[in-house]
Design an enzyme around this catalytic site. Sequence first.
Site, short mmCIF file in Angstrom:
data_model
loop_
_atom_site.label_atom_id
_atom_site.label_comp_id
_atom_site.label_asym_id
_atom_site.label_seq_id
_atom_site.Cartn_x
_atom_site.Cartn_y
_atom_site.Cartn_z
N GLU A 1 -9.77 -10.09 10.01
CA GLU A 1 -8.99 -9.08 9.02
C GLU A 1 -10.16 -8.42 8.11
OE1 GLU A 1 -5.71 -8.24 9.17
OE2 GLU A 1 -6.09 -9.22 10.92
N ARG B 1 0.93 -1.31 0.12
CA ARG B 1 0.05 -0.09 0.01
C ARG B 1 0.84 1.10 0.25
NH1 ARG B 1 -3.68 -1.89 4.85
NH2 ARG B 1 -1.93 -3.39 5.51
C1 UD1 Z 1 -2.13 -6.25 10.93
C2 UD1 Z 1 -3.00 -7.34 11.73
C3 UD1 Z 1 -4.29 -6.26 11.73
C4 UD1 Z 1 -3.94 -5.23 12.57
C5 UD1 Z 1 -3.03 -4.44 11.98
C6 UD1 Z 1 -2.47 -3.36 12.78
C7 UD1 Z 1 -2.48 -9.56 10.82
C8 UD1 Z 1 -2.92 -10.61 10.08
N1 UD1 Z 1 -3.14 -8.40 10.83
O1 UD1 Z 1 -2.63 -5.84 9.51
O2 UD1 Z 1 -5.18 -7.18 12.61
O3 UD1 Z 1 -5.13 -4.38 12.78
O4 UD1 Z 1 -1.74 -5.09 11.68
O5 UD1 Z 1 -1.43 -2.22 12.25
O6 UD1 Z 1 -1.48 -9.52 11.51
N2 UD1 Z 1 4.78 -8.64 8.21
C9 UD1 Z 1 5.90 -9.62 8.10
N3 UD1 Z 1 5.85 -10.56 7.34
C10 UD1 Z 1 4.59 -10.90 6.37
C11 UD1 Z 1 3.57 -9.98 6.59
C12 UD1 Z 1 3.81 -8.75 7.30
O7 UD1 Z 1 7.08 -9.43 8.97
O8 UD1 Z 1 4.59 -11.79 5.88
C13 UD1 Z 1 5.13 -7.45 9.03
C14 UD1 Z 1 5.26 -6.13 7.99
O9 UD1 Z 1 6.41 -5.68 7.87
C15 UD1 Z 1 4.53 -5.13 9.31
C16 UD1 Z 1 3.75 -5.91 10.13
O10 UD1 Z 1 4.19 -7.23 9.79
O11 UD1 Z 1 5.51 -4.36 9.81
C17 UD1 Z 1 2.31 -5.84 9.74
O12 UD1 Z 1 2.18 -6.00 8.49
P1 UD1 Z 1 1.00 -5.36 7.58
O13 UD1 Z 1 0.95 -5.95 6.35
O14 UD1 Z 1 1.03 -3.86 7.97
O15 UD1 Z 1 -0.48 -5.90 8.55
P2 UD1 Z 1 -1.87 -5.02 8.25
O16 UD1 Z 1 -2.49 -5.38 7.13
O17 UD1 Z 1 -1.69 -3.68 8.79
MG MG Z 2 -0.14 -2.37 8.96
#
Ligand code: UD1
Ligand code: MG
Length: 434
Positions: A151, A17
Amino acid sequence: MNQPLSIVILAAGKGSRMKSPKAKVLHEICGREMLYFSIKASRAITDDIIVVVAHQKDAVINAMERYFTGITFVTQDSENFPGTGGAMMGVKARYENVLVLNGDMPLITRASVDAFMNASSDIVMSVIPLEDPRGYGRVVIEEGKVQRIVEEKDATDEEKQINTVNAGVYAFKHHVLDRYLPQLTNNNAQGEYYLTDVIALAHSDGMIIAPLSVDEAEFKGVNSKNDLANAEMIMMDRLRREWMEKGVVMQLPHTIYLEEGVTFEGECILENGVRLCGSTLIADSHIKAHSVIEESTIRNSDIGPLAHIRPQSLIAETHIGNFVEVKKSTLTGVKAGHLSYLGDALIDEGTNIGAGTITCNYDGKKKYRTIIGKNVFVGSDTQLVAPVDIADNVIIAAGTTVTSGSYEGDILIISRTPVRKLAGFFTKFFAKGL
Ligand code: UD1
Ligand code: MG
């Protein structure tokens, strides 16, 4: 007393995003990558910090190793186990209490993390009531008990109406993770292993999940360039307040741009529109309106308005006026009041730099130095073709091109085209009929 705690920071995601080729956690606020701030807050609490990386992992590790040592980096198998749950699968935390932070939360502070450390439940999770919950996981609470997190992409229209969201910070007991991470599936809209599904699994086994209400300003996730700009405003405000509390005078503080790493000593005044970058130190100085200072040290001096001090400059007991650019130069006890470029220069006490002075430091291939001693009077519109070395007590006449070389003390340097006077020229030139 707080129990020892391991902190896991999830930083492996792409951050699509953000619409950028750069990994999300490397986007900067106040001059430092977002991830720097999460690690900094964690550093104040524990010696066991684990950062999960995958996307652009080398860039992420290199960036953080510039600031911190002793961080454990774990690589996520994001091809086979994508998602925040997948991110946790390779983590080996040292302590019984494990705090999980998202790497896209730069505004989190030590004080807010402390609240998680004091809880005794198997799981404590952060919740925020939001007017606009879009983009977040919704927390399903029934009869006062957290049931599960859904989610946005998996939510029904009814679930989307829930405005209590998951802020993305959790404190787990180690055994909870050991038990439920292997049970996660990727049977959802994004085909990912969600860490948030641990909540439903634990709930169905009768575990108590304690919701902890947190402050939106600190727990806001940065998912877009708009979020990034908002997070920077909040962080900048904190930095400004902190320095004003320590005694820095700021005129119209909301117009001043200040980076993490800038420091002040003594009595400093910053006028409106000042921009201070990198590891700049300002001591007992007055920085006037709309001046930019990058990676430099300024002591007992006044700078600007509208001056530009570029990296690796050291300016002491000096007056720098408007439209003066200084780069990689050391100026001590100098006056450079107007319109000059001083690059790769070393200029000593009592020297006056006239308006329009330029150090010609670059010949198209290499950069060269200009050295000017004490009590040198540099007349206006002087060009110094580096390398130039001028001893103490020298006068350079206005309009002189000082060619490369060394100049001894107590001399006048002058190069001027003699003036010619052509009598009657004006009248002839503008005469009618010509
Ligand atoms: C996540 C939460 C959501 C919450 C939100 C708060 C999950 C499934 N969802 O969603 O419930 O409301 O955060 O901000 O956890 N990351 C990894 N590996 C991956 C994917 C992501 O390390 O495979 C890390 C990203 O770098 C990031 C964090 O996890 O720092 C959150 O990932 P992001 O994609 O922003 O999750 P959200 O969709 O925001
Ligand atoms: Mg996030």
